[in-house]
Write a protein that holds these residues in place. Sequence first.
Motif, PDB file in Angstrom:
ATOM      1  N   GLN A  85      37.909 -43.818  46.866  1.00 40.52           N
ATOM      2  CA  GLN A  85      37.050 -44.837  46.261  1.00 40.52           C
ATOM      3  C   GLN A  85      35.951 -45.254  47.241  1.00 40.52           C
ATOM      4  O   GLN A  85      34.813 -45.502  46.838  1.00 40.52           O
ATOM      5  N   ALA A  99      35.336 -44.737  37.116  1.00 39.30           N
ATOM      6  CA  ALA A  99      35.232 -43.733  38.185  1.00 39.30           C
ATOM      7  C   ALA A  99      36.444 -43.803  39.112  1.00 39.30           C
ATOM      8  O   ALA A  99      36.936 -42.770  39.566  1.00 39.30           O
ATOM      9  N   ASN A 100      36.937 -45.020  39.361  1.00 44.03           N
ATOM     10  CA  ASN A 100      38.125 -45.161  40.205  1.00 44.03           C
ATOM     11  C   ASN A 100      39.340 -44.549  39.523  1.00 44.03           C
ATOM     12  O   ASN A 100      40.161 -43.891  40.169  1.00 44.03           O
ATOM     13  N   SER A 144      39.318 -42.155  37.463  1.00 39.87           N
ATOM     14  CA  SER A 144      39.175 -40.697  37.395  1.00 39.87           C
ATOM     15  C   SER A 144      39.433 -40.023  38.743  1.00 39.87           C
ATOM     16  O   SER A 144      39.370 -38.800  38.839  1.00 39.87           O
ATOM     17  N   SER A 171      36.550 -49.539  38.306  1.00 37.25           N
ATOM     18  CA  SER A 171      35.700 -48.827  37.357  1.00 37.25           C
ATOM     19  C   SER A 171      36.416 -47.593  36.821  1.00 37.25           C
ATOM     20  O   SER A 171      37.412 -47.139  37.383  1.00 37.25           O
TER      21      SER A 171
END
Length: 132
Positions: free
Chosen positions: A63, A99-100, A102, A97
């Motif tokens: 991250q 993104a985190n 994923s 998020s």
Amino acid sequence: MIGIIPEHLDAVEITQDGLAELHVTRNMHERKKMMFDRSDAFIVLPGGLGTLDETFEIMTWAQLSLHKKPIILLNHKGYWSPLLELVENVVREGFASEANASLLQVAETAEEAMDLLKQSEAQTEPSNSELM
């Protein structure tokens, strides 16, 4: 196969036979750093609190853009499903998020985990990050 164990556990746990190398570290943090430095990817098998600690630390390092190494949960018989639900809840509640979330890839079998590794192999850049 390489073994890395902190000295306080080396005295109470059975060391695996047949290791090509065995490293005894001063503490858990040194062990995690050595494991990180020697790894190209991480496949998380079902485990206990230590496994959770290592998984969240390696996710946090990703991250923070300290590495781009694949992190794959081997969700054998749904073992990690509650963890995946927790991560989804953290995202849903706005504490992380998408993104985190994923950062984790999920495999149901060892074969699927190996396929994910092969797919990401070409995309993974070596990391020279200095982690403490």
